[in-house]
Design an enzyme around this catalytic site. Structure first.
Site, PDB file in Angstrom:
ATOM      1  N   CYS A   1       0.288   4.259   2.391  1.00 16.60           N
ATOM      2  CA  CYS A   1       0.796   3.767   4.090  1.00 16.60           C
ATOM      3  C   CYS A   1       2.238   3.773   4.381  1.00 16.60           C
ATOM      4  O   CYS A   1       3.042   4.180   5.088  1.00 16.60           O
ATOM      5  CB  CYS A   1       0.810   1.618   4.082  1.00 16.60           C
ATOM      6  SG  CYS A   1      -1.323   1.546   4.102  1.00 16.60           S
TER       7      CYS A   1
ATOM      8  N   CYS B   1       0.523  -1.301  -0.375  1.00 16.92           N
ATOM      9  CA  CYS B   1       0.070  -0.084   0.541  1.00 16.92           C
ATOM     10  C   CYS B   1       0.836   1.289   0.110  1.00 16.92           C
ATOM     11  O   CYS B   1       1.611   1.531   1.000  1.00 16.92           O
ATOM     12  CB  CYS B   1      -0.856  -0.114   0.888  1.00 16.92           C
ATOM     13  SG  CYS B   1      -1.579   1.513   1.806  1.00 16.92           S
TER      14      CYS B   1
END
Lengths: 109, 303
Positions: A37, A34
């Protein structure tokens, strides 16, 4: 412990580490693939350095621990959830500005 | 597979990317430029404050001239979007929307910034509760569910294909698709249901997204809506590589005065590094990024 100062939590130890914690806990639900993230990870670490005495900073890899995110209705990552006395105090979704994450964390104090 | 290893790959063909390419060529390094000129912020602009042009010039003409100039110097242009980036063995690997792959010693990010939000009723309210801006991050949360994805370009189409591997039904809502033939064919042979000549009007639900109301009067029942406007941008193509963003907004890539990011061999220039949104700033940064990327690639090729 994973990265220094950050507590790695999973489906197995979530209850004991988070819900029964003596201090408020800020959990970062993330995954290695991600991008956003990864982008907020340095901010999370900075906040841990600033507020680590009052708040436990934890990370939960949703790839390895699918049950916990389901339990908390997580449908997007990164999601940060603030726990106090075993209850969800608030949550924030996405790569939001550092100032906003900091304000969010301070709700636990 | 195409054409071996490039010294420099540039994502974005606005003024920053063009100027970078021109300076890479000046260093006799091999450069490839990706992107669609009509997506540059400059394309529809009229420029009145760019040094050395006495009269107002059209952005479109400047872009065309810059491309011809760079091509004459040896730059290769591929007018398609990059859909995937990764770093392996100190090289950058890019996949473009027709599934071709390219490799380079250095990478310059000049794809600018685009609007990511739909700005419709229900959007803000349901972020994280059915509204998502990142298929690559969140597709796995929609296993066996019905989802809607909205957008006209490569990010939406590649996103719909990714979602079709997880979700039950995937509805792609678009006004008109603007993608390569290869990507369009892939979409047509998939299970994705395409709803053309429509857009999202409202996102409806109680505690979570339940329905998406379209401008054509129809309503789609679904547990999620992915908003993927334009081509993949900085967050989609750079964050996964570990590139540092500005922590005030997470919209811009951080660079130093050499236009270097925190990742060795990776540079950024133009709007993607932040304000001001000016052609002069973009070409200035593009020049620096191009020179430094070419130099870095040359050092690597000799070692």
């Amino acid at each position: 412990m994973g990265e220094e100062g950050l507590l790695d939590v999973n489906d197995g130890n979530f209850e004991s580490e988070i819900l029964n914690a003596s201090k408020p806990v800020l959990v970062d639900f993330w995954a290695p693939w991600c991008g956003p993230c990864k982008a907020i990870a340095p901010v999370f670490k900075e906040l841990q350095e600033a507020y680590g005495d009052e708040i436990i900073f934890a990370r939960c890899n949703v790839d390895q621990s699918p049950n916990t995110p389901t339990k908390y209705g997580i449908r997007a990552i990164p999601t940060l959830i603030l726990f106090k006395d075993g209850k969800v105090l608030d949550q924030v979704v996405g790569a939001v500005p550092k100032s906003q994450i900091e304000e969010f964390a301070k709700k636990a104090l | 597979m195409s054409a071996g290893l490039y010294d420099v790959a540039i994502i974005g063909c606005g003024p920053a990317g063009l100027q970078a390419a021109i300076h890479v060529c000046g260093k006799k390094a091999k450069v490839v430029v990706f992107g669609k000129p009509e997506r540059s912020g400059l394309y529809k602009a009229h420029v009145a404050n760019y040094c050395c042009f006495e009269k107002v010039v059209s952005g479109k003409e400047l872009l065309q001239a810059g491309r011809v100039q760079a091509e004459n110097l040896g730059a290769v242009f591929i007018p398609l979007d990059v859909i995937e980036t990764r770093i392996e063995n100190d090289q950058f690997h890019l996949v473009i929307e027709n599934n071709e792959s390219f490799s380079s010693r250095t990478l310059v990010l000049t794809m600018g910034i685009t609007r990511k939000k739909l700005k419709v009723k229900g959007e803000k309210e349901f972020v994280g509760r059915g509204v998502s801006y990142c298929v690559d991050c969140d597709a796995a949360f929609y296993k066996g569910k019905d989802v809607v994805i909205v957008g006209n370009e490569s990010a939406a189409v590649t996103g719909a294909l990714t979602l079709s591997r997880f979700a039950n039904e995937v509805y792609l809502v678009c006004r008109e698709l603007e993608v390569s033939n290869a990507l369009y064919e892939q979409l047509q042979s998939s299970s994705v249901k395409i709803i053309k000549d429509a857009w999202v009007k409202e996102i409806v639900g109680n505690s979570e997204v339940e329905e998406v109301v379209l401008t054509n009067g129809k309503t789609l029942a679904g547990n999620g809506i992915f908003i993927e406007l334009g081509a993949k941008g900085a967050m989609e193509l750079a964050a996964n590589l570990g590139v540092a963003f500005d922590t005030d907004t997470f919209s811009f890539i951080e660079t130093n005065k050499s236009q270097e990011t925190n990742i060795p061999g990776l540079y950024a220039a133009g709007d993607i590094t932040g304000k001001p949104w000016q052609i002069a700033k973009a070409v200035g940064e593009g020049c620096v990024a191009g020179l430094n990327a070419a130099q870095y690639a040359k050092r690597l090729s000799k070692s």
